[in-house]
Design a protein around this motif. Structure first.
Motif, PDB file in Angstrom:
ATOM      1  N   SER B   5       0.824  -1.205   0.000  1.00 38.93           N
ATOM      2  CA  SER B   5       0.000   0.000   0.000  1.00 38.93           C
ATOM      3  C   SER B   5       0.860   1.257   0.000  1.00 38.93           C
ATOM      4  N   THR B   6       0.416   2.243  -0.768  1.00 39.94           N
ATOM      5  CA  THR B   6       1.136   3.520  -0.799  1.00 39.94           C
ATOM      6  C   THR B   6       0.391   4.585   0.005  1.00 39.94           C
ATOM      7  N   TYR B   7      -0.654   4.156   0.685  1.00 38.77           N
ATOM      8  CA  TYR B   7      -1.474   5.118   1.425  1.00 38.77           C
ATOM      9  C   TYR B   7      -0.704   5.673   2.621  1.00 38.77           C
ATOM     10  N   GLU B   8      -0.682   6.993   2.730  1.00 35.96           N
ATOM     11  CA  GLU B   8      -0.035   7.631   3.880  1.00 35.96           C
ATOM     12  C   GLU B   8      -1.044   8.508   4.580  1.00 35.96           C
ATOM     13  N   ASP B  29      -6.262   2.173  -1.932  1.00 31.50           N
ATOM     14  CA  ASP B  29      -5.537   1.156  -2.683  1.00 31.50           C
ATOM     15  C   ASP B  29      -6.379   0.571  -3.815  1.00 31.50           C
ATOM     16  N   ASP B  33      -5.108   4.565  -6.096  1.00 33.96           N
ATOM     17  CA  ASP B  33      -3.758   4.220  -6.514  1.00 33.96           C
ATOM     18  C   ASP B  33      -3.722   2.938  -7.343  1.00 33.96           C
TER      19      ASP B  33
END
Lengths: 204, 439
Positions: B5-8, B29, B33
């Protein structure tokens, strides 16, 4: 019961799933000769518990299924009486019987003759015309008005045999209500009925 | 869902929630993204359109049920009450009734898209089968919904379709009685259909979740049918897919509105504005347009049981398709022969739909008598539907297994990006390959 071969055969759990200390307690408690607890007794409990759960499940599910079957007032079907003097020769009336249409047709002599003549024809569901009406009452043909294909109501007088024609899928019946052409598998159904007098009939 | 996951999450509430229920992360996600093949065309927008359709049907259906009465004596009048008396009732009902048709238009295009681009082929078998399950549930829901207004077509449609169950040897009769709750279609039938019509859309929603889950595990197919190999082959779902889907939905909603506001009864049948009468079957009984091909298949077979078997088999072959198609190449873009057979399949389905609306014994070309053989007239709709039915099954059971072994497919491109980026129309001078990465 200790070491009964039937239960041993189905033993799923090995002694490995128990801690050492537990094993010793179990051993002394049931005087088992094998290492570990008494598998036959454990299996019995498993089987009994599963059987009880299955039985309980079935008794809960059955009412949920059976509630969809016809209710008591639907099953308590009334029979219908009809006065035949209202129907002229060549006419048919359609009445409601058990939620389905019921045909009462007063056949003309020509229609009866055609039906009797076709007793010898090649029929999908062979039956003589004489068996489809009460003895000596050849003019009165009483049939359940549901096409035996998928339940549509055939129209009277339609089709090439002058009997009935189903508008849904083209089943054609002759003047005896026998299937002659089309997808319907059987003849129009003759319900149970009786003549109460010469002019009164009771269906059901 | 491929990759990490690139979620911040932002500090504060977002991070607090993310550590307890990572739902924002899941949405990020899956729909922001999430990498989609860069060459998806408009045929790939129907998944989103179908979600919209399901939403419209559920919302309009819930409010309609606040005014509808599920009773054989009152159903018909309550629908007229909705049409005449309830505030905006006409709008709600026309939206719901036409919404079913729009739903099926979208699902048929979605399915043909899948057939053409080989979206059922490994590793998407489960994804495809879940789609077939949704389609079956949709058909059951639509059928039961059509019964609810209790008009003549509603009633006799219900009689015909429930009697199909009666065709099952031995147990058919008792099952039919159980299903109808009596010895004919009546109040009990109407009530249970209403209950199930309310339930099934939520089951559809559940299977849709599985369908999307499976989609996100194996990834989307694309017009080339080859798997993305690098980042150059994909684009993020947002904004690319969301905007494209949004535009397609808007166009679709215009078509929807044309039906609702300008021809709300064009797809319905006038006989359904006559209250149900068990004693008289309408002279010409037809199902809704989206069932016509199956109805034609049912009528094409002269035997009752076999007709029913053929009708269900027509859907059954869809389930088996991933194993019937032997081709190594996924997309028919590179299968010239398959492409031809596919076009004939589409034509056969349209012909079947056309035949389903006609009387079986009517002539296809009026006045033409030369095709009479013995007692049967080959120039009749029943024979035309037999021909189309034969092709329909041959496509799945003969063409698909054999073609994969016999045809020589065209060469497929190395990557998705290579033809997309080298195509002169797609790449005017000075354009950037991935504008979202710059500025």
């Amino acid at each position: 019961m200790v070491g009964s071969p039937v239960f041993l055969a189905g033993t799923p759990s090995g002694p490995g799933s128990f801690a050492k200390g537990d094993l010793k307690v179990a051993e002394s408690a049931v005087h088992s000769t094998t290492a570990g607890d008494d598998p036959s007794r454990r299996d019995f409990i498993h089987i009994a518990a599963l059987a009880a759960a299955a039985g309980a499940g079935a008794t809960i599910v059955w009412p949920l299924i059976d509630q969809m079957n016809p209710s008591a007032d639907t099953v308590a079907l009334a029979s219908v009486e009809y006065d035949l003097t209202k129907i002229e020769s060549g006419q048919q009336v359609t009445i409601n019987w058990r939620g389905k249409p019921l045909f009462i047709r007063n056949r003309t002599q020509a229609q009866i003759d055609a039906a009797v003549r076709d007793d010898a024809a090649v029929l999908k569901d062979p039956q003589a015309d004489a068996l489809r009406h009460k003895e000596g009452k050849a003019q009165w043909l009483i049939l359940v008005g549901s096409c035996t294909h998928l339940g549509c109501v055939p129209t009277v007088g339609g089709g090439e045999y002058g009997g009935w024609f189903c508008p849904c899928h083209g089943s054609t019946y002759d003047t005896s209500g026998r299937i002659r052409k089309g997808p319907a598998p059987t003849n129009l159904v003759v319900p149970d009925y009786a003549f109460l007098s010469d002019t009164k009939v009771k269906i059901g | 869902m491929s990759g990490h996951s690139t979620y911040e999450p932002k500090p504060g509430f977002s991070r607090w929630l993310d550590q307890r229920l990572p739902i924002t992360r899941l949405v990020w996600d899956s729909f922001v993204d999430y990498p989609t093949p860069r060459n998806l065309n408009y045929w790939y927008t129907f998944g989103g359109i179908l979600s919209l359709c399901l939403g419209i049907q559920i919302v309009s259906g819930i409010v309609l049920s606040m005014h509808y009465t599920a009773s054989a004596g009152e159903a018909f009048a309550s629908v007229e009450h909705i049409m005449r008396d309830v505030n905006y009732g006409w709008l709600l009902r026309y939206t719901h009734a036409n919404g079913a048709s729009m739903f099926f238009i979208a699902v048929y295009l979605h399915m043909f898209r899948g057939l053409y681009y080989g979206s059922y082929k490994p590793p998407r078998e489960v994804l495809w089968i879940l789609g077939c399950v949704i389609y079956l549930l949709m058909m059951a829901t639509a059928f039961m919904g059509y019964v609810l207004p209790w008009g003549q077509m509603s009633f006799h449609g219900a009689v015909v379709i429930t009697n199909i169950i009666g065709a099952i040897p031995v147990v058919g009769g008792p099952i039919l009685t159980w299903l109808q709750g009596g010895f004919a279609v009546d109040n009990a039938t109407l009530n249970r259909f209403f209950s199930l019509h309310y339930l099934l859309p939520f089951m559809i929603a559940g299977v849709v979740v599985l369908h999307v889950w499976a989609l996100h595990v194996v990834g989307q197919n694309n017009p080339t049918g080859i798997d993305p190999k690098s980042k150059a082959d994909t684009l993020p779902f947002t904004p690319y897919a969301t905007v494209k889907d949004g535009f397609a939905m808007s166009v679709f909603l215009i078509l929807f509105a044309v039906f609702v506001f300008y021809m709300p009864n064009a797809l319905g049948h006038a006989d359904n504005y006559i209250e149900a009468n068990p004693l008289v079957t309408p002279a010409h009984i037809v199902p809704e347009w989206y069932f016509l091909p199956f109805y034609a298949i049912l009528r094409a077979v002269p035997d009752k049981v076999m007709g029913v078997v053929a009708m269900f088999g027509a859907i059954g072959v869809l389930f088996a398709l991933p194993w019937l198609d032997t081709s190594k190449v996924r997309s028919m873009r590179y299968r010239p022969m398959a492409k031809l057979y596919f076009v004939i399949l589409v034509v056969a389905c349209i012909i079947l739909g056309f035949c389903g609306a006609k009387l079986p014994d009517d002539q296809v070309i009026p006045g033409l008598e030369t095709f009479k053989i013995l007692e049967s007239d080959l120039n009749s709709f029943v024979w035309l539907s037999r021909l189309a039915t034969l092709y329909y099954f041959a496509y799945f059971l003969v063409v698909m297994p054999l073609l994969g072994l016999l045809e020589t497919p065209l060469e497929t491109p190395e990557t998705i990006a290579s033809p997309a980026l080298s195509h002169p129309a797609a790449m005017p001078a000075g354009a950037m390959a991935a504008p979202e990465k710059k500025g």
